[in-house]
Design an enzyme around this catalytic site. Structure first.
Site, PDB file in Angstrom:
ATOM      1  N   ARG A   1      -1.458   6.353  -9.298  1.00  0.00           N
ATOM      2  CA  ARG A   1      -0.317   5.927  -9.976  1.00  0.00           C
ATOM      3  C   ARG A   1      -0.081   6.616 -11.336  1.00  0.00           C
ATOM      4  O   ARG A   1      -1.051   6.908 -12.070  1.00  0.00           O
ATOM      5  CB  ARG A   1      -0.182   4.567 -10.331  1.00  0.00           C
ATOM      6  CG  ARG A   1       0.212   3.869  -8.818  1.00  0.00           C
ATOM      7  CD  ARG A   1       0.184   2.314  -9.400  1.00  0.00           C
ATOM      8  NE  ARG A   1      -1.150   1.555  -9.490  1.00  0.00           N
ATOM      9  CZ  ARG A   1      -1.734   1.469 -10.792  1.00  0.00           C
ATOM     10  NH1 ARG A   1      -0.835   1.711 -11.549  1.00  0.00           N
ATOM     11  NH2 ARG A   1      -2.688   0.922 -10.774  1.00  0.00           N
TER      12      ARG A   1
ATOM     13  N   TYR B   1       2.389  10.006  -3.858  1.00  0.00           N
ATOM     14  CA  TYR B   1       1.377   9.151  -3.850  1.00  0.00           C
ATOM     15  C   TYR B   1       1.793   7.715  -3.576  1.00  0.00           C
ATOM     16  O   TYR B   1       2.649   7.210  -4.256  1.00  0.00           O
ATOM     17  CB  TYR B   1       0.365   9.402  -5.037  1.00  0.00           C
ATOM     18  CG  TYR B   1      -0.632   8.157  -5.203  1.00  0.00           C
ATOM     19  CD1 TYR B   1      -1.799   8.248  -4.403  1.00  0.00           C
ATOM     20  CD2 TYR B   1      -0.364   7.010  -5.829  1.00  0.00           C
ATOM     21  CE1 TYR B   1      -2.527   7.108  -4.388  1.00  0.00           C
ATOM     22  CE2 TYR B   1      -1.225   6.029  -5.906  1.00  0.00           C
ATOM     23  CZ  TYR B   1      -2.172   5.964  -5.191  1.00  0.00           C
ATOM     24  OH  TYR B   1      -3.335   4.762  -5.146  1.00  0.00           O
ATOM     25  N   GLY B   2       1.041   7.006  -2.771  1.00  0.00           N
ATOM     26  CA  GLY B   2       1.221   5.619  -2.290  1.00  0.00           C
ATOM     27  C   GLY B   2       1.766   4.786  -3.496  1.00  0.00           C
ATOM     28  O   GLY B   2       3.126   4.411  -3.088  1.00  0.00           O
TER      29      GLY B   2
ATOM     30  N   LYS C   1       4.340  -1.638  -5.311  1.00  0.00           N
ATOM     31  CA  LYS C   1       4.246  -1.823  -6.832  1.00  0.00           C
ATOM     32  C   LYS C   1       5.751  -2.093  -7.566  1.00  0.00           C
ATOM     33  O   LYS C   1       5.957  -2.928  -8.147  1.00  0.00           O
ATOM     34  CB  LYS C   1       3.444  -0.719  -7.205  1.00  0.00           C
ATOM     35  CG  LYS C   1       2.176  -0.779  -6.895  1.00  0.00           C
ATOM     36  CD  LYS C   1       1.312  -2.111  -7.231  1.00  0.00           C
ATOM     37  CE  LYS C   1      -0.214  -1.806  -6.598  1.00  0.00           C
ATOM     38  NZ  LYS C   1      -1.026  -3.344  -6.652  1.00  0.00           N
TER      39      LYS C   1
ATOM     40  N   HIS D   1       0.129  -9.758  -9.362  1.00  0.00           N
ATOM     41  CA  HIS D   1      -0.866  -8.977  -8.642  1.00  0.00           C
ATOM     42  C   HIS D   1      -2.171  -9.666  -8.374  1.00  0.00           C
ATOM     43  O   HIS D   1      -2.986  -9.607  -8.992  1.00  0.00           O
ATOM     44  CB  HIS D   1      -1.402  -7.698  -9.817  1.00  0.00           C
ATOM     45  CG  HIS D   1      -1.928  -6.689  -9.543  1.00  0.00           C
ATOM     46  ND1 HIS D   1      -2.502  -5.955 -10.224  1.00  0.00           N
ATOM     47  CD2 HIS D   1      -2.147  -6.231  -8.077  1.00  0.00           C
ATOM     48  CE1 HIS D   1      -2.966  -4.766  -9.607  1.00  0.00           C
ATOM     49  NE2 HIS D   1      -2.856  -4.983  -8.323  1.00  0.00           N
TER      50      HIS D   1
ATOM     51  N   SER E   1      -6.531  -3.242 -10.781  1.00  0.00           N
ATOM     52  CA  SER E   1      -6.546  -2.253  -9.660  1.00  0.00           C
ATOM     53  C   SER E   1      -8.008  -1.818  -9.434  1.00  0.00           C
ATOM     54  O   SER E   1      -8.705  -1.561 -10.348  1.00  0.00           O
ATOM     55  CB  SER E   1      -5.628  -1.048  -9.894  1.00  0.00           C
ATOM     56  OG  SER E   1      -4.447  -1.580 -10.024  1.00  0.00           O
TER      57      SER E   1
ATOM     58  N   CYS F   1     -10.659  -3.452  -8.608  1.00  0.00           N
ATOM     59  CA  CYS F   1     -11.808  -4.156  -8.925  1.00  0.00           C
ATOM     60  C   CYS F   1     -12.426  -4.935  -7.917  1.00  0.00           C
ATOM     61  O   CYS F   1     -12.659  -6.010  -8.287  1.00  0.00           O
ATOM     62  CB  CYS F   1     -11.381  -4.807 -10.282  1.00  0.00           C
ATOM     63  SG  CYS F   1     -11.078  -3.768 -11.565  1.00  0.00           S
TER      64      CYS F   1
ATOM     65  N   LYS G   1     -10.210  -6.729  -5.237  1.00  0.00           N
ATOM     66  CA  LYS G   1      -9.438  -7.692  -4.833  1.00  0.00           C
ATOM     67  C   LYS G   1      -9.687  -7.607  -3.114  1.00  0.00           C
ATOM     68  O   LYS G   1      -9.610  -8.574  -2.537  1.00  0.00           O
ATOM     69  CB  LYS G   1      -8.147  -7.460  -4.947  1.00  0.00           C
ATOM     70  CG  LYS G   1      -7.731  -7.890  -6.658  1.00  0.00           C
ATOM     71  CD  LYS G   1      -6.275  -8.395  -6.624  1.00  0.00           C
ATOM     72  CE  LYS G   1      -5.259  -7.122  -6.335  1.00  0.00           C
ATOM     73  NZ  LYS G   1      -5.495  -6.243  -7.423  1.00  0.00           N
TER      74      LYS G   1
ATOM     75  N   ASN H   1     -12.097  -6.378  -1.206  1.00  0.00           N
ATOM     76  CA  ASN H   1     -13.420  -7.105  -0.908  1.00  0.00           C
ATOM     77  C   ASN H   1     -13.194  -8.787  -0.943  1.00  0.00           C
ATOM     78  O   ASN H   1     -13.831  -9.465  -0.132  1.00  0.00           O
ATOM     79  CB  ASN H   1     -14.572  -6.528  -1.774  1.00  0.00           C
ATOM     80  CG  ASN H   1     -14.836  -4.906  -1.331  1.00  0.00           C
ATOM     81  OD1 ASN H   1     -14.289  -4.430  -0.377  1.00  0.00           O
ATOM     82  ND2 ASN H   1     -15.623  -4.552  -2.093  1.00  0.00           N
TER      83      ASN H   1
ATOM     84  N   ASP I   1      -3.456  -8.240  -2.360  1.00  0.00           N
ATOM     85  CA  ASP I   1      -2.876  -7.548  -3.649  1.00  0.00           C
ATOM     86  C   ASP I   1      -1.900  -8.235  -4.304  1.00  0.00           C
ATOM     87  O   ASP I   1      -1.803  -8.076  -5.353  1.00  0.00           O
ATOM     88  CB  ASP I   1      -2.418  -6.032  -3.418  1.00  0.00           C
ATOM     89  CG  ASP I   1      -2.276  -5.069  -4.316  1.00  0.00           C
ATOM     90  OD1 ASP I   1      -2.985  -5.140  -5.232  1.00  0.00           O
ATOM     91  OD2 ASP I   1      -1.212  -4.207  -4.259  1.00  0.00           O
TER      92      ASP I   1
ATOM     93  N   ASN J   1      -9.996   7.815  -5.677  1.00  0.00           N
ATOM     94  CA  ASN J   1      -8.715   6.816  -5.463  1.00  0.00           C
ATOM     95  C   ASN J   1      -8.354   6.954  -4.037  1.00  0.00           C
ATOM     96  O   ASN J   1      -7.185   6.892  -3.622  1.00  0.00           O
ATOM     97  CB  ASN J   1      -7.801   6.781  -6.418  1.00  0.00           C
ATOM     98  CG  ASN J   1      -6.715   5.928  -6.332  1.00  0.00           C
ATOM     99  OD1 ASN J   1      -6.916   4.754  -5.930  1.00  0.00           O
ATOM    100  ND2 ASN J   1      -5.500   6.196  -6.543  1.00  0.00           N
ATOM    101  N   SER J   2      -9.159   7.439  -3.035  1.00  0.00           N
ATOM    102  CA  SER J   2      -8.806   7.909  -1.755  1.00  0.00           C
ATOM    103  C   SER J   2      -8.647   6.328  -1.121  1.00  0.00           C
ATOM    104  O   SER J   2      -9.172   5.295  -1.345  1.00  0.00           O
ATOM    105  CB  SER J   2      -9.725   8.774  -0.847  1.00  0.00           C
ATOM    106  OG  SER J   2     -10.842   8.044  -1.035  1.00  0.00           O
ATOM    107  N   ARG J   3      -7.585   6.210  -0.052  1.00  0.00           N
ATOM    108  CA  ARG J   3      -7.079   5.089   0.519  1.00  0.00           C
ATOM    109  C   ARG J   3      -7.142   4.987   1.854  1.00  0.00           C
ATOM    110  O   ARG J   3      -7.131   5.919   2.584  1.00  0.00           O
ATOM    111  CB  ARG J   3      -5.959   4.985  -0.103  1.00  0.00           C
ATOM    112  CG  ARG J   3      -5.446   4.626  -1.660  1.00  0.00           C
ATOM    113  CD  ARG J   3      -5.873   3.405  -2.232  1.00  0.00           C
ATOM    114  NE  ARG J   3      -5.904   3.366  -3.878  1.00  0.00           N
ATOM    115  CZ  ARG J   3      -5.481   2.323  -4.160  1.00  0.00           C
ATOM    116  NH1 ARG J   3      -5.075   1.294  -3.680  1.00  0.00           N
ATOM    117  NH2 ARG J   3      -5.461   2.480  -5.704  1.00  0.00           N
TER     118      ARG J   3
ATOM    119  N   GLY K   1     -20.599 -11.034  -1.091  1.00  0.00           N
ATOM    120  CA  GLY K   1     -20.695 -12.267  -0.368  1.00  0.00           C
ATOM    121  C   GLY K   1     -21.212 -13.416  -1.290  1.00  0.00           C
ATOM    122  O   GLY K   1     -20.659 -14.619  -1.103  1.00  0.00           O
TER     123      GLY K   1
END
Ligand code: OXD
Ligand code: MN
Length: 582
Positions: free
Chosen positions: A69, A197-198, A206, A226, A248, A250, A252, A254, A275, A365-367, A492
């Site tokens: 972004r 980009y996404g 967003k 968010h 972003s 951090c 979320k 997981n 998200d 930042n690959s997605r 976990g």
């Protein structure tokens, strides 16, 4: 094509502006998906992965100048600068429309304009919204198909109303010098040019679900946040829902897909969203949340069978991987994936890579773009039009020092202050330096579509409409010791923190009062089955260092000074109370 004449005349106007060779109205069907995927492969936009290992999956490489972004190119275009506020880039709508129309004019010559109707949120929900994105990117079409409820369902939901979000996206020549992501909240319009980009181009995410929706939410009395949403199920079948904001990249995703450790036999975590949360007070005085999205646009590096087994199951089919590494036999790879790195592959730029290479194989930042329905722990409530009742709101940052593992706010206003003063170390999800602490109130700094001071006021006002507001908590999984070692194992084990939070919500456990809020007592915090982590370690990770807090309060002031003239006085009183307690 819908019968809605507002839609058809707006599309006609945009077609006249952009002058594409063809217009393609997407219907969202399976058949259409196959056709468009085939076309994307023919054009070299997507590479099919090995179907026996990754059925229905593809790999995509974005332009290397276009991998995150771009906050510096993101604008809120309101009549006055004050409405956008000091934390947003602002442009007057007339100037922005002039610049963007000049760029878009004839910008799709020789190309196809795709009309993407999409629904954000479950059908029939009073919170759901319809958007229409016009784009000349096939990659955007295929991603939007995963991330939103795309196709006929959106036209049905819209009917003959005209309150849909108008989104225009033109790739142009993907030149950073001609890259703009502009929001016109007063017109419910988004125009994005010069990026593929996404976060800049999947306009439902967003741009609509946060920036425009936050504006609509203030106007109509709801919140667009968010935040992930998850449900905790106890062995007795009690289900408690929480929503949590983290900046972003951090963790979320997981957290939203966490599998409780062995100690928590019989406990389950159900994912509602990873998200974004749209929330409003319900008739019973509680806060209800929906996930407006339909898929996950998650960060690939670090995702593996240990950090997030449910994500690995989710991305195993029908997923698009962007800017990961690619092997010759149709496999994808990223740093932190299970198993050894491939002996040789192509890196995210398409260049030969071996483990001896200095550069990373996958972009940080690959997605992955994956359908939420692949998630083995998807909550059935995700389709519930009224949403899920939220018992706790959690604000989390990535902080090596200062912030304890968990504390609970004294009350709603204090909780809003905790959210408003959130700070976090920057990550690769946005361009710019990584690892510096920046204030990111409610993880919304890049996403709030209006004045941040007004946003805090909106949060404070909402309290009056809730008889049973959620409790508010602050967490930090990332605190480190003197040697740089993490003080909390995370992943976990975060279930233990979540359990304390849930138990607090149900009034089952006590807490110690501290200057920062309510803190878990060792007897109330489940430490059973942890190796090397007992009451002393809990005390360490909860420790309040007065010197660090002196610096913290001063550093919090930087944001408050920026927005001072709009800041609700309650925030200043909370600051004074904190200083007095310290
Ligand atoms: C995201 C982000 O892609 O926050 O979710 O950047
Ligand atoms: Mn996000």
């Amino acid at each position: 094509m819908p019968e809605n004449s507002t839609v058809t005349s707006w599309v006609k106007e945009m077609v006249e502006l952009c002058q594409p060779d063809q217009v393609f109205w997407c219907d969202g069907s399976e058949e259409e998906k196959k056709t468009l995927e085939r076309l994307a492969v023919e054009k070299g936009l997507l590479t099919p992965l090995n179907p026996s290992r990754w059925p229905g999956c593809f790999h995509h490489r974005s332009n290397p100048n276009d991998v995150a972004r771009v906050e510096q190119c993101t604008y809120i275009c309101t009549e006055t600068e004050e409405e956008a506020g000091p934390t947003n880039n602002w442009m007057a709508p007339a100037s922005a429309y002039r610049i963007l129309k000049n760029l878009a004019r004839g910008g799709m010559k020789g190309r196809t304009l795709y009309v993407i109707p999409y629904l954000m949120g479950p059908p029939g929900s009073p919170l759901s919204r319809v958007g229409v994105e016009l784009t000349d990117s096939l990659y955007v079409v295929l991603n939007m198909r995963i991330m939103t409820r795309m196709g006929a369902i959106a036209w049905e939901e819209l009917g003959d109303r005209s309150d849909f979000n108008r989104g225009l996206h033109c790739l142009l020549d993907v030149d950073p010098a001609r890259r703009y992501i502009c929001h016109f909240p007063q017109d419910n319009t988004i125009i994005s040019v010069g990026s593929g980009y996404g976060g800049n181009v999947l306009l439902g995410k967003k741009c609509l679900a946060l920036r425009i929706a936050s504006w609509l939410g203030r106007k109509e009395g709801w919140l667009a946040e968010h935040m992930l949403i998850l449900g905790v199920e106890s062995p007795e079948g009690e289900r408690t829902f929480v929503a949590a904001a983290f900046p972003s990249a951090c963790g979320k995703t997981n957290f939203a897909m966490m599998i409780p450790p062995d100690r928590f036999k019989g406990w389950k975590i159900w994912t509602v969203g990873d998200d974004i949360a749209w929330m409003q007070p319900g008739p019973d005085g509680r806060l209800y949340a929906i996930n407006p999205e339909n898929g996950y646009f998650g960060v690939a590096p670090g995702t593996n069978g240990k950090s997030n087994p449910n994500a690995m199951a989710t991305i195993a089919r029908d997923t698009i991987f962007t800017n990961t590494a690619l092997t010759a036999d149709g496999d994808v790879w990223w740093e932190g994936m299970d198993g050894p790195p491939p002996a040789e592959c192509l890196d995210w730029k398409g260049e030969r890579w071996t483990p001896a290479s200095k550069e990373k194989a996958a972009h940080p930042n690959s997605r992955f773009t994956a359908p939420m329905r692949n998630n083995p722990m998807l909550a059935s409530e995700v389709e519930c039009a009224s949403g899920v009742p939220i018992s706790a709101l959690i604000f989390g940052g990535r902080r090596a020092t200062t912030l304890p593992l968990v504390c609970e706010a004294f009350n709603w206003v204090h909780g809003v202050y905790l959210g408003a003063t959130m700070g976090s170390e920057t990550t690769a999800a946005a361009t710019g330096a990584v690892g510096q602490v920046r204030r990111d109130p409610m993880a919304m700094l890049p996403f709030c579509g209006y004045n941040m001071g007004g946003y805090f006021r909106h949060w404070l006002n909402l309290r009056k409409r809730m008889k049973f507001p959620p409790r508010i908590f602050q967490v930090n999984w990332f605190r480190k010791g003197a040697e740089g070692e993490y003080l909390w194992p995370g992943f976990g084990e975060n279930m233990r923190v979540l359990r304390w939070i849930i138990d607090r919500c149900h009034g089952r456990v006590g807490a110690n009062e501290t200057p920062l809020g309510w803190s878990p007592r060792p007897q109330d915090f489940d430490l059973e089955g942890m190796t090397g982590f007992g009451p002393a370690e809990l005390e360490r990770v909860q420790n309040i260092n007065i010197e660090e807090w002196r610096r913290e309060v001063i550093s919090q002031d930087e944001l408050f000074m920026r927005i001072y003239s709009f800041l609700p006085k309650e925030m200043i009183f909370q600051r004074e109370l904190l200083v007095a307690r310290l």
